[in-house]
Motif scaffolding. Structure first.
Motif, PDB file in Angstrom:
ATOM      1  N   VAL A   1      10.873  97.578 -91.698  1.00  0.00           N
ATOM      2  CA  VAL A   1      11.216  97.420 -90.632  1.00  0.00           C
ATOM      3  C   VAL A   1      12.913  98.169 -90.341  1.00  0.00           C
ATOM      4  CG1 VAL A   1       9.637  96.573 -88.851  1.00  0.00           C
ATOM      5  CG2 VAL A   1      12.491  95.313 -90.434  1.00  0.00           C
ATOM      6  N   THR A   2      12.958  99.025 -89.460  1.00  0.00           N
ATOM      7  CA  THR A   2      15.024  99.983 -89.169  1.00  0.00           C
ATOM      8  C   THR A   2      15.025  99.190 -88.359  1.00  0.00           C
ATOM      9  OG1 THR A   2      14.246 102.027 -90.318  1.00  0.00           O
ATOM     10  CG2 THR A   2      16.396 101.484 -89.435  1.00  0.00           C
ATOM     11  N   ILE A   3      16.290  98.312 -88.345  1.00  0.00           N
ATOM     12  CA  ILE A   3      17.223  97.194 -86.969  1.00  0.00           C
ATOM     13  C   ILE A   3      18.062  98.631 -86.877  1.00  0.00           C
ATOM     14  CG2 ILE A   3      18.183  95.238 -86.091  1.00  0.00           C
ATOM     15  CD1 ILE A   3      15.170  95.307 -86.923  1.00  0.00           C
ATOM     16  N   PRO A   4      18.843  99.254 -85.519  1.00  0.00           N
ATOM     17  CA  PRO A   4      19.966  99.564 -85.656  1.00  0.00           C
ATOM     18  C   PRO A   4      20.591  98.216 -84.618  1.00  0.00           C
ATOM     19  CG  PRO A   4      18.127 100.441 -83.589  1.00  0.00           C
ATOM     20  CD  PRO A   4      17.754  99.619 -85.047  1.00  0.00           C
ATOM     21  N   TYR A   5      21.782  99.039 -84.648  1.00  0.00           N
ATOM     22  CA  TYR A   5      23.168  97.668 -83.952  1.00  0.00           C
ATOM     23  C   TYR A   5      24.618  98.121 -84.423  1.00  0.00           C
ATOM     24  CZ  TYR A   5      24.275  96.460 -89.274  1.00  0.00           C
ATOM     25  OH  TYR A   5      25.016  96.077 -90.494  1.00  0.00           O
ATOM     26  N   SER A   6      25.597  96.991 -83.396  1.00  0.00           N
ATOM     27  CA  SER A   6      26.608  97.881 -83.118  1.00  0.00           C
ATOM     28  C   SER A   6      27.979  97.434 -83.940  1.00  0.00           C
ATOM     29  CB  SER A   6      27.567  97.582 -81.970  1.00  0.00           C
ATOM     30  OG  SER A   6      28.657  98.463 -81.663  1.00  0.00           O
ATOM     31  N   SER A   7      28.593  97.685 -85.352  1.00  0.00           N
ATOM     32  CA  SER A   7      29.310  96.888 -85.281  1.00  0.00           C
ATOM     33  C   SER A   7      30.461  97.089 -85.434  1.00  0.00           C
ATOM     34  CB  SER A   7      29.150  96.579 -87.204  1.00  0.00           C
ATOM     35  OG  SER A   7      29.248  98.250 -88.078  1.00  0.00           O
ATOM     36  N   THR A   8      31.635  96.354 -85.081  1.00  0.00           N
ATOM     37  CA  THR A   8      33.436  96.568 -84.584  1.00  0.00           C
ATOM     38  C   THR A   8      33.736  96.004 -86.392  1.00  0.00           C
ATOM     39  OG1 THR A   8      32.925  96.339 -82.408  1.00  0.00           O
ATOM     40  CG2 THR A   8      35.032  95.504 -83.461  1.00  0.00           C
ATOM     41  N   CYS A   9      34.812  96.728 -86.313  1.00  0.00           N
ATOM     42  CA  CYS A   9      35.664  96.672 -88.489  1.00  0.00           C
ATOM     43  C   CYS A   9      36.789  95.215 -87.817  1.00  0.00           C
ATOM     44  CB  CYS A   9      36.002  97.683 -88.799  1.00  0.00           C
ATOM     45  SG  CYS A   9      37.365  98.022 -90.049  1.00  0.00           S
ATOM     46  N   PRO A  10      36.766  93.922 -88.656  1.00  0.00           N
ATOM     47  CA  PRO A  10      37.328  93.633 -88.524  1.00  0.00           C
ATOM     48  C   PRO A  10      39.132  93.938 -89.042  1.00  0.00           C
ATOM     49  CG  PRO A  10      36.130  92.666 -89.528  1.00  0.00           C
ATOM     50  CD  PRO A  10      35.465  94.389 -89.577  1.00  0.00           C
ATOM     51  N   CYS A  11      38.895  94.805 -89.541  1.00  0.00           N
ATOM     52  CA  CYS A  11      40.489  95.613 -89.846  1.00  0.00           C
ATOM     53  C   CYS A  11      41.330  96.055 -88.696  1.00  0.00           C
ATOM     54  CB  CYS A  11      40.288  96.273 -91.298  1.00  0.00           C
ATOM     55  SG  CYS A  11      42.039  96.673 -92.127  1.00  0.00           S
ATOM     56  N   SER A  12      39.898  97.183 -88.728  1.00  0.00           N
ATOM     57  CA  SER A  12      41.094  97.471 -87.425  1.00  0.00           C
ATOM     58  C   SER A  12      41.404  96.953 -86.328  1.00  0.00           C
ATOM     59  CB  SER A  12      40.178  98.916 -87.444  1.00  0.00           C
ATOM     60  OG  SER A  12      38.692  98.413 -86.091  1.00  0.00           O
ATOM     61  N   ALA A  13      40.171  95.912 -85.995  1.00  0.00           N
ATOM     62  CA  ALA A  13      41.056  95.201 -85.134  1.00  0.00           C
ATOM     63  C   ALA A  13      42.063  94.311 -84.626  1.00  0.00           C
ATOM     64  CB  ALA A  13      39.526  93.756 -85.139  1.00  0.00           C
ATOM     65  N   SER A  14      41.965  93.636 -86.210  1.00  0.00           N
ATOM     66  CA  SER A  14      43.291  93.577 -86.667  1.00  0.00           C
ATOM     67  C   SER A  14      44.766  94.139 -86.482  1.00  0.00           C
ATOM     68  CB  SER A  14      43.497  92.647 -87.494  1.00  0.00           C
ATOM     69  OG  SER A  14      45.029  92.220 -88.575  1.00  0.00           O
ATOM     70  N   LEU A  15      44.659  95.495 -86.920  1.00  0.00           N
ATOM     71  CA  LEU A  15      45.910  96.406 -86.643  1.00  0.00           C
ATOM     72  C   LEU A  15      45.572  96.895 -85.514  1.00  0.00           C
ATOM     73  CD1 LEU A  15      44.592  98.999 -89.751  1.00  0.00           C
ATOM     74  CD2 LEU A  15      47.275  97.033 -89.796  1.00  0.00           C
ATOM     75  N   SER A  16      44.594  96.616 -84.458  1.00  0.00           N
ATOM     76  CA  SER A  16      44.523  97.426 -83.410  1.00  0.00           C
ATOM     77  C   SER A  16      45.995  95.794 -82.212  1.00  0.00           C
ATOM     78  CB  SER A  16      43.436  97.388 -82.092  1.00  0.00           C
ATOM     79  OG  SER A  16      42.493  98.782 -82.553  1.00  0.00           O
ATOM     80  N   ARG A  17      45.626  94.913 -82.252  1.00  0.00           N
ATOM     81  CA  ARG A  17      45.913  93.606 -82.228  1.00  0.00           C
ATOM     82  C   ARG A  17      47.516  93.540 -82.652  1.00  0.00           C
ATOM     83  NH1 ARG A  17      41.117  90.289 -83.618  1.00  0.00           N
ATOM     84  NH2 ARG A  17      42.306  89.643 -85.920  1.00  0.00           N
ATOM     85  N   GLN A  18      48.204  93.742 -84.115  1.00  0.00           N
ATOM     86  CA  GLN A  18      49.565  94.311 -83.523  1.00  0.00           C
ATOM     87  C   GLN A  18      50.019  95.024 -83.540  1.00  0.00           C
ATOM     88  OE1 GLN A  18      50.814  96.108 -87.575  1.00  0.00           O
ATOM     89  NE2 GLN A  18      51.528  94.462 -88.260  1.00  0.00           N
ATOM     90  N   LEU A  19      48.929  96.319 -82.620  1.00  0.00           N
ATOM     91  CA  LEU A  19      50.239  97.558 -82.442  1.00  0.00           C
ATOM     92  C   LEU A  19      50.066  96.761 -81.063  1.00  0.00           C
ATOM     93  CD1 LEU A  19      48.182 100.729 -83.347  1.00  0.00           C
ATOM     94  CD2 LEU A  19      50.720  99.601 -83.835  1.00  0.00           C
ATOM     95  N   TYR A  20      49.039  96.033 -80.418  1.00  0.00           N
ATOM     96  CA  TYR A  20      49.211  95.667 -79.334  1.00  0.00           C
ATOM     97  C   TYR A  20      50.089  94.338 -78.469  1.00  0.00           C
ATOM     98  CZ  TYR A  20      47.152  94.129 -74.245  1.00  0.00           C
ATOM     99  OH  TYR A  20      46.839  93.538 -73.075  1.00  0.00           O
ATOM    100  N   ALA A  21      50.587  93.900 -79.982  1.00  0.00           N
ATOM    101  CA  ALA A  21      51.726  92.346 -80.187  1.00  0.00           C
ATOM    102  C   ALA A  21      53.111  93.913 -79.555  1.00  0.00           C
ATOM    103  CB  ALA A  21      51.397  91.810 -80.981  1.00  0.00           C
ATOM    104  N   ASN A  22      53.419  94.346 -80.365  1.00  0.00           N
ATOM    105  CA  ASN A  22      54.217  95.383 -80.559  1.00  0.00           C
ATOM    106  C   ASN A  22      54.874  95.853 -79.414  1.00  0.00           C
ATOM    107  OD1 ASN A  22      54.605  94.503 -83.070  1.00  0.00           O
ATOM    108  ND2 ASN A  22      54.213  96.414 -84.061  1.00  0.00           N
ATOM    109  N   ALA A  23      53.886  96.731 -78.850  1.00  0.00           N
ATOM    110  CA  ALA A  23      53.769  97.266 -76.988  1.00  0.00           C
ATOM    111  C   ALA A  23      54.160  96.404 -76.389  1.00  0.00           C
ATOM    112  CB  ALA A  23      52.637  97.932 -76.995  1.00  0.00           C
ATOM    113  N   ILE A  24      53.775  94.865 -75.994  1.00  0.00           N
ATOM    114  CA  ILE A  24      54.583  93.560 -75.690  1.00  0.00           C
ATOM    115  C   ILE A  24      55.893  93.412 -75.201  1.00  0.00           C
ATOM    116  CG2 ILE A  24      53.969  91.436 -74.235  1.00  0.00           C
ATOM    117  CD1 ILE A  24      51.216  91.698 -74.866  1.00  0.00           C
ATOM    118  N   SER A  25      55.723  93.460 -76.698  1.00  0.00           N
ATOM    119  CA  SER A  25      57.568  92.547 -77.064  1.00  0.00           C
ATOM    120  C   SER A  25      58.808  94.013 -76.809  1.00  0.00           C
ATOM    121  CB  SER A  25      57.482  92.971 -78.609  1.00  0.00           C
ATOM    122  OG  SER A  25      58.781  92.215 -78.658  1.00  0.00           O
TER     123      SER A  25
END
Length: 306
Positions: A155-179
């Motif tokens: 069987v072939t199962i398609p799914y969506s995956s979000t990278c944990p590394c890019s999520a962590s880097l995005s959160r850091q940029l978000y925190a910097n922008a708020i600061s």
């Protein structure tokens, strides 16, 4: 004007080269048969309903009698033509495999049938009343070797995956922008919420990718599960299956689920492997997990087996 001779039917015995001509070399052959024959299937679903679908069939028998010129292919084709007479099950394939061997008049001991088709499953949207159909590629391979049956299911199962590394880097940029946007020791809640929902709040987003799990399972002679139930089970294990028809509320929920289901390809592979190890009817397996990267031009891949 046509002559009446054009309707004449030849009643003389037709030559049978397969049976009456000796082979040039008396050697057995492992598999002889046909590929990509169009056949209809009726598949029983776990909700009690049936789905009619088009499939492609490969059918082979062994040529064990070394002196035989060839096999009886028309007999194999006739056996495949009975696939639509009852719902597709393991017992049906058991019977067809045995008939394939017996149809060869003693020159074959083994047979195999491979069926390739797309299973259409209706999938509801996450929150709205929308729904749509998702096609899943399925391959069922059955063999009878000296009277013993064994099966593989792919069987072939398609799914969506979000990278944990890019999520962590995005959160850091978000925190910097708020600061930078709020330089005081305290932040007014209303001002912060307004900033978050403005264009300024779109600081960075994690990268996601359409991903695939290609799973090959050997079930030996064990009973099968319902194929739609098996596919849904793998989707639940992975966690973020692709969607069909959606509204904005569904797309927002999908984004929330992906944020709560961050995974590398190694994470997805371990979930799938843990699942396969618990399935009592699976005696062997091989799988490949493929994350089609949006950051890179290459894919991230895991391959494993039992």
């Amino acid at each position: 004007m046509f002559s009446s001779d054009s309707n004449h039917i030849n009643t003389n015995p037709l030559p049978d080269v397969t049976s009456n001509t000796l082979t040039d070399s008396s050697l057995p052959l492992q598999w002889v048969g046909m590929e990509k024959i169009g056949v209809p299937l009726t598949l029983a679903l776990d909700n009690g309903k049936h789905q009619s679908l088009a499939a492609q069939a490969d059918i082979f028998v062994s040529l064990d009698q070394a002196s035989a010129k060839g096999i009886h292919m028309s007999r194999l084709h006739a056996i495949l033509n009975t696939l639509d007479e009852e719902p597709f099950t393991k017992s049906l394939l058991d019977r067809l495999l045995d008939e394939a061997v017996s149809s060869q008049a003693g020159i074959s001991n083994n047979a195999k049938i491979t069926l390739t088709f797309d299973l259409l499953l209706k999938k509801p949207a996450l929150l709205s009343n929308e729904s749509g159909f998702q096609a899943y590629s399925v391959v069922v391979n059955g063999e009878v070797i000296n009277g013993s049956h064994a099966y593989d299911i792919d069987v072939t199962i398609p799914y969506s995956s979000t990278c944990p590394c890019s999520a962590s880097l995005s959160r850091q940029l978000y925190a910097n922008a708020i600061s930078e946007a709020f330089d005081s020791e305290t932040i007014d809640k209303a001002s912060l919420l307004q900033w978050i929902q403005s264009d300024q709040g779109s600081v960075a987003t994690p990268h996601s990718q359409r991903s695939y799990a290609y799973i090959k399972m050997s079930t030996s002679n064990n009973p099968w599960p319902a194929l739609d139930s098996l596919i849904r089970h793998f989707e639940e294990v992975i966690g973020t299956s692709v969607q069909t028809a959606v509204k904005r509320i569904d797309e927002q929920e999908f984004a929330r689920l992906n944020a709560n289901n961050l995974m590398f390809c190694e994470d997805a592979a371990r979930r799938i492997k843990a699942c396969l190890e618990t399935l009592p009817y699976v005696t062997d397996y091989w799988f490949k997990v493929e994350h089609q990267e949006s950051l890179h031009a290459h894919n991230a891949v895991v391959i494993d087996q039992k």
